[in-house]
Design a protein around this motif. Structure first.
Motif, PDB file in Angstrom:
ATOM      1  N   PHE A 108       0.838  -1.209   0.000  1.00  8.41           N
ATOM      2  CA  PHE A 108       0.000   0.000   0.000  1.00  8.41           C
ATOM      3  C   PHE A 108       0.876   1.264   0.000  1.00  8.41           C
ATOM      4  O   PHE A 108       0.596   2.233  -0.716  1.00  8.41           O
ATOM      5  CB  PHE A 108      -0.957  -0.010   1.198  1.00  8.41           C
ATOM      6  CG  PHE A 108      -1.772   1.244   1.300  1.00  8.41           C
ATOM      7  CD1 PHE A 108      -2.633   1.634   0.269  1.00  8.41           C
ATOM      8  CD2 PHE A 108      -1.685   2.059   2.418  1.00  8.41           C
ATOM      9  CE1 PHE A 108      -3.379   2.810   0.350  1.00  8.41           C
ATOM     10  CE2 PHE A 108      -2.432   3.231   2.511  1.00  8.41           C
ATOM     11  CZ  PHE A 108      -3.278   3.607   1.473  1.00  8.41           C
ATOM     12  N   LEU A 109       1.971   1.220   0.771  1.00 11.33           N
ATOM     13  CA  LEU A 109       2.872   2.389   0.787  1.00 11.33           C
ATOM     14  C   LEU A 109       3.487   2.630  -0.590  1.00 11.33           C
ATOM     15  O   LEU A 109       3.652   3.783  -1.005  1.00 11.33           O
ATOM     16  CB  LEU A 109       3.992   2.194   1.810  1.00 11.33           C
ATOM     17  CG  LEU A 109       3.657   2.522   3.260  1.00 11.33           C
ATOM     18  CD1 LEU A 109       4.916   2.403   4.103  1.00 11.33           C
ATOM     19  CD2 LEU A 109       3.047   3.911   3.418  1.00 11.33           C
ATOM     20  N   ASP A 110       3.811   1.549  -1.293  1.00  6.89           N
ATOM     21  CA  ASP A 110       4.358   1.704  -2.654  1.00  6.89           C
ATOM     22  C   ASP A 110       3.375   2.507  -3.517  1.00  6.89           C
ATOM     23  O   ASP A 110       3.780   3.371  -4.305  1.00  6.89           O
ATOM     24  CB  ASP A 110       4.600   0.340  -3.316  1.00  6.89           C
ATOM     25  CG  ASP A 110       5.805  -0.381  -2.728  1.00  6.89           C
ATOM     26  OD1 ASP A 110       6.594   0.257  -2.003  1.00  6.89           O
ATOM     27  OD2 ASP A 110       5.947  -1.601  -2.990  1.00  6.89           O
ATOM     28  N   ARG A 111       2.093   2.200  -3.345  1.00  9.83           N
ATOM     29  CA  ARG A 111       1.055   2.906  -4.122  1.00  9.83           C
ATOM     30  C   ARG A 111       1.020   4.390  -3.727  1.00  9.83           C
ATOM     31  O   ARG A 111       0.958   5.271  -4.591  1.00  9.83           O
ATOM     32  CB  ARG A 111      -0.298   2.250  -3.830  1.00  9.83           C
ATOM     33  CG  ARG A 111      -1.437   2.800  -4.633  1.00  9.83           C
ATOM     34  CD  ARG A 111      -2.774   2.268  -4.130  1.00  9.83           C
ATOM     35  NE  ARG A 111      -2.916   0.824  -4.252  1.00  9.83           N
ATOM     36  CZ  ARG A 111      -3.951   0.135  -3.761  1.00  9.83           C
ATOM     37  NH1 ARG A 111      -4.925   0.748  -3.108  1.00  9.83           N
ATOM     38  NH2 ARG A 111      -3.999  -1.171  -3.923  1.00  9.83           N
ATOM     39  N   CYS A 112       1.093   4.668  -2.436  1.00 13.28           N
ATOM     40  CA  CYS A 112       1.105   6.073  -1.969  1.00 13.28           C
ATOM     41  C   CYS A 112       2.323   6.803  -2.541  1.00 13.28           C
ATOM     42  O   CYS A 112       2.209   7.919  -3.068  1.00 13.28           O
ATOM     43  CB  CYS A 112       1.189   6.141  -0.440  1.00 13.28           C
ATOM     44  SG  CYS A 112      -0.288   5.590   0.422  1.00 13.28           S
ATOM     45  N   HIS A 113       3.497   6.153  -2.427  1.00 12.47           N
ATOM     46  CA  HIS A 113       4.739   6.818  -2.825  1.00 12.47           C
ATOM     47  C   HIS A 113       4.755   7.079  -4.330  1.00 12.47           C
ATOM     48  O   HIS A 113       5.192   8.140  -4.774  1.00 12.47           O
ATOM     49  CB  HIS A 113       5.942   5.994  -2.359  1.00 12.47           C
ATOM     50  CG  HIS A 113       6.050   5.932  -0.857  1.00 12.47           C
ATOM     51  ND1 HIS A 113       7.091   5.315  -0.198  1.00 12.47           N
ATOM     52  CD2 HIS A 113       5.251   6.416   0.123  1.00 12.47           C
ATOM     53  CE1 HIS A 113       6.915   5.415   1.119  1.00 12.47           C
ATOM     54  NE2 HIS A 113       5.795   6.078   1.333  1.00 12.47           N
ATOM     55  N   ALA A 114       4.251   6.118  -5.106  1.00 15.60           N
ATOM     56  CA  ALA A 114       4.228   6.286  -6.566  1.00 15.60           C
ATOM     57  C   ALA A 114       3.323   7.451  -6.962  1.00 15.60           C
ATOM     58  O   ALA A 114       3.514   8.070  -8.012  1.00 15.60           O
ATOM     59  CB  ALA A 114       3.751   4.996  -7.232  1.00 15.60           C
ATOM     60  N   ALA A 115       2.340   7.764  -6.114  1.00 14.26           N
ATOM     61  CA  ALA A 115       1.407   8.865  -6.410  1.00 14.26           C
ATOM     62  C   ALA A 115       1.873  10.188  -5.788  1.00 14.26           C
ATOM     63  O   ALA A 115       1.114  11.151  -5.745  1.00 14.26           O
ATOM     64  CB  ALA A 115       0.018   8.503  -5.892  1.00 14.26           C
ATOM     65  N   GLY A 116       3.109  10.207  -5.277  1.00 15.10           N
ATOM     66  CA  GLY A 116       3.635  11.455  -4.716  1.00 15.10           C
ATOM     67  C   GLY A 116       3.303  11.658  -3.249  1.00 15.10           C
ATOM     68  O   GLY A 116       3.591  12.710  -2.681  1.00 15.10           O
ATOM     69  N   GLN A 117       2.695  10.642  -2.598  1.00 15.01           N
ATOM     70  CA  GLN A 117       2.458  10.719  -1.155  1.00 15.01           C
ATOM     71  C   GLN A 117       3.586   9.941  -0.465  1.00 15.01           C
ATOM     72  O   GLN A 117       3.428   8.764  -0.153  1.00 15.01           O
ATOM     73  CB  GLN A 117       1.089  10.129  -0.784  1.00 15.01           C
ATOM     74  CG  GLN A 117      -0.070  11.022  -1.169  1.00 15.01           C
ATOM     75  CD  GLN A 117      -1.441  10.406  -0.875  1.00 15.01           C
ATOM     76  OE1 GLN A 117      -2.288  10.376  -1.754  1.00 15.01           O
ATOM     77  NE2 GLN A 117      -1.665   9.912   0.347  1.00 15.01           N
ATOM     78  N   GLY A 118       4.705  10.629  -0.259  1.00 14.50           N
ATOM     79  CA  GLY A 118       5.907   9.938   0.187  1.00 14.50           C
ATOM     80  C   GLY A 118       6.370  10.277   1.587  1.00 14.50           C
ATOM     81  O   GLY A 118       7.350   9.724   2.076  1.00 14.50           O
TER      82      GLY A 118
END
Ligand code: AKG
Ligand code: FE2
Length: 232
Positions: A108-118
């Motif tokens: 789930f974090l990978d998805r956040c980070h890929a969308a700029g929520q890092g």
């Protein structure tokens, strides 16, 4: 390290489905609570400090951890997530939201980070006499995991008085209803970030939820917040 096996997860899931919150008693022991609260003064552990009065959020302050998170915080985040992902998926289905959540927090974090929520969202909040936290929702971007957790690190009646954790829910076209969540030191409250499904006479509908903290009367109150989505 984090004894999440000891908890009655079937009951927790029922509570969450019925009312949008549950308490996990004694998730942390008093030593873990004290050690975690003491992190607050380690400035290098954090990426950002917020003085709540400056933003109209209330009174008191909080600090967001930087990556890498302290072991206990990282451990809690990744141990709680898989217990809550099935509830989150059921809620999204019932509310008609498209997103579904993977079994592991890292995915789930990978998805956040890929969308700029890092940027990491776990935080410690610190309150003194007269401080409070206005009702709010912890939304930090498009990607939202619909449940979050918070652990009371201080001992009510001993370290502080007042400072009750409060939740409100608002059903469509109705007035808001409040609940005070009873917490002891080390207890975690798990609750809806912003919305939860509620079964009504004409099927499920979405209710809006907010959380906050009543005024601290005396002493000092520390809380650890575990939010599962990262911030833009
Ligand atoms: O101090 C509290 O109990 C509130 C914590 C909070 O707002 C959070 O963890 O998101
Ligand atoms: Fe919050």
């Amino acid at each position: 390290m984090i004894p999440t096996d000891d908890h009655d997860w079937a009951r927790a899931a029922d509570d969450l489905d019925e009312r949008g919150w549950t308490v996990l008693p004694k998730l942390l022991d008093p030593e873990q609570c004290a050690a975690t609260a003491a992190l607050y003064d380690h400035e290098t552990a954090f990426r950002k400090q917020v003085v709540m009065a400056r933003h109209g959020y209330g009174r008191g302050e909080y600090r967001y951890f930087a990556y890498p998170l302290p072991r206990l915080v990282a451990g809690l985040r990744s141990a709680l997530y898989p217990r809550l992902a099935p509830v989150a998926n059921r809620w999204h289905e019932r509310m008609g939201f498209d997103a579904r959540f993977p079994e592991e927090h890292g995915d789930f974090l990978d998805r956040c980070h890929a969308a700029g929520q890092g940027r990491p969202t776990p935080l410690i909040l610190r309150y003194g006499p007269g401080d409070y936290n206005c009702l709010h929702q912890d939304l930090y971007g498009e990607h939202v995991f619909p449940l979050q957790a918070a652990v009371l690190l201080s001992s009510p009646g001993e370290d502080f008085t007042g400072g009750e954790f409060v939740l409100t829910e608002q059903r469509p076209r109705m007035q808001s209803r409040a609940e005070v969540v009873p917490l002891g030191q080390g207890d975690a409250v798990v609750f809806a970030v912003a919305h939860r499904p509620r079964a009504g006479s004409r099927g499920d509908h979405r209710v809006n939820m907010r959380h906050g903290v009543a005024t601290i009367r005396a002493g000092r109150r520390h809380m650890l917040g575990i939010i599962f989505h990262d911030a833009a």
